[in-house]
Design an enzyme around this catalytic site. Structure first.
Site, PDB file in Angstrom:
ATOM      1  N   GLY A 108      28.288 -26.902 -12.020  1.00  0.00           N
ATOM      2  CA  GLY A 108      27.898 -27.659 -13.197  1.00  0.00           C
ATOM      3  C   GLY A 108      29.022 -28.316 -13.980  1.00  0.00           C
ATOM      4  O   GLY A 108      28.818 -28.751 -15.117  1.00  0.00           O
ATOM      5  N   VAL A 109      30.223 -28.412 -13.381  1.00  0.00           N
ATOM      6  CA  VAL A 109      31.350 -29.002 -14.114  1.00  0.00           C
ATOM      7  C   VAL A 109      31.594 -30.466 -13.740  1.00  0.00           C
ATOM      8  O   VAL A 109      32.488 -31.099 -14.298  1.00  0.00           O
ATOM      9  CB  VAL A 109      32.653 -28.189 -13.903  1.00  0.00           C
ATOM     10  N   THR A 144      30.624 -33.252  -8.041  1.00  0.00           N
ATOM     11  CA  THR A 144      30.110 -34.369  -7.246  1.00  0.00           C
ATOM     12  C   THR A 144      30.527 -35.709  -7.847  1.00  0.00           C
ATOM     13  O   THR A 144      30.997 -36.607  -7.132  1.00  0.00           O
ATOM     14  CB  THR A 144      28.574 -34.297  -7.154  1.00  0.00           C
ATOM     15  N   ASP A 203      27.954 -28.563  -0.108  1.00  0.00           N
ATOM     16  CA  ASP A 203      27.154 -27.779  -1.049  1.00  0.00           C
ATOM     17  C   ASP A 203      25.709 -27.758  -0.551  1.00  0.00           C
ATOM     18  O   ASP A 203      25.137 -28.807  -0.277  1.00  0.00           O
ATOM     19  CB  ASP A 203      27.225 -28.417  -2.436  1.00  0.00           C
TER      20      ASP A 203
END
Length: 362
Positions: free
Chosen positions: A34-35, A38, A61
């Site tokens: 969540g940082v 991508t 992922d």
């Protein structure tokens, strides 16, 4: 934020060092979930297209997001990205890769009927799944063989969250243990596995066991070769991505230490979602104190919450520079008013990787 940059001759706060290093072949982008891994990997790939002939971005992922980021369907084979002439992307599914490995063993074993095929497939699934981590290791081997056979100047890996990535890097060790276990079984039980496979129509006794060991040996050879490339800073580097919060900074430190143990080069850190990177919390606080009385109550609450977040971020950004500022290229990426999706947005946002905010002028 000039407090973070008191010393001279600090590394340039950008990823120009990666863009300019023509020898790089493998670039991993990783960090806590969540940082913005991508988005960061897509932006890095976009910048690399300006200096490289052919660029490939690969998602390892299980929860793929490349299709969402580029707003187009991306599959298991390299897919040309619209808006670029030299960028392709692919999304890898470990389960599918493992099924292909098992099927190749079945075909090599000479199974005949569909019933035989089903039985030997079941046996292969049991054998390969009984060794922890072997499915991912063999899948990774298949991926590496595929990528190595493709004609690309540089490959950017959009990796899974930290734990999965660290396990990926430990695959050579896993395979060594797996081979040891299989050879131990071979010595203890002789042709028992082969005889069991014959019941399922798998051919002569010992054939399946030899295939399994042979596949593991082949996989180990590929991964060991890749591992040597991973440990060469001229060929491979790892970009850590985080946000200015405690858990993310803590996990980044753990990741950096683990990468060091594996001998993998890492000297770039991206800090995403930074509020006003060109401003100091004190500077904004002074402005709020002067103007707070003239603001509506709701505006005061919004500004107060923003200031609390800004102070927290500055605290952890300061810690990040304390930990890495002397040796790492620490890049602050701003929190935007819009979502970074689609080629145009990615290209625009990617400029922050090479043309960062000048903190010393603020």
């Amino acid at each position: 934020m000039t407090d973070f940059l008191d010393e001279e001759n600090l590394p340039d706060p950008s990823l120009k060092n990666i863009i300019d290093q023509d020898s790089l072949q493998w670039i991993f982008v990783g960090g806590k979930g969540g940082v913005g891994k991508t988005t960061s990997s897509c932006c890095l790939a976009a910048q690399l297209t300006l200096t490289r002939k052919k660029v490939l971005i690969v998602s390892t992922d299980p929860a793929h997001n490349l299709s969402d980021a580029f707003c187009q369907k991306i599959g298991r084979e390299p897919t040309p990205i619209n808006g670029f002439t030299n960028l392709s992307a692919m999304e890898i599914d470990a389960n599918d890769d493992m099924e292909k490995v098992q099927q190749s063993m079945v075909e090599a074993g000479g199974a005949g009927t569909d019933a035989d095929d089903s039985g030997i497939t079941s046996l292969m699934a049991e054998l390969t799944s009984s060794i922890p981590g072997i499915d991912e290791a063999m899948s990774f081997s298949e991926l590496m063989k595929q990528v190595q056979n493709l004609d690309y100047d540089v490959v950017v890996f959009d990796t899974a969250p930290t734990g999965h990535t660290l396990r990926l890097l430990s695959f050579p060790t896993i395979l060594e243990k797996a081979l040891g276990k299989v050879m131990e079984l071979k010595d203890r039980f002789g042709g028992l596995i082969g005889q069991a496979s014959a019941i399922f129509g798998g051919g002569s006794p010992g054939q399946v066991q030899d295939m399994l060991v042979g596949r593991l040996e082949e996989t180990r050879a590929v991964i060991n070769k890749v591992n040597e490339a991973f440990q060469n800073p001229e060929l491979t580097t790892f970009v850590c991505v985080c946000i200015p919060e405690f858990l993310s900074i803590y996990e980044t430190e753990r990741l950096v230490q683990e990468l060091s143990k594996f001998g993998i080069d890492c000297h770039n850190i991206l800090v995403n979602q930074v509020l006003f990177p060109e401003k100091d919390a004190e500077e904004l606080g002074d402005w709020l104190d002067e103007n707070k009385a003239s603001l509506p109550k709701e505006a005061q609450e919004i500004c107060s919450k923003m200031m609390a977040r800004k102070k927290m971020q500055d605290k952890y950004i300061g810690q990040c520079f304390d930990l890495y500022g002397d040796d790492f290229h620490v890049v602050l990426m701003p929190l935007l008013d819009w979502e970074v999706r689609g080629v145009d947005r990615l290209k625009e946002f990617s400029e922050h990787l090479v043309n960062p905010v000048d903190l010393e002028e603020s």
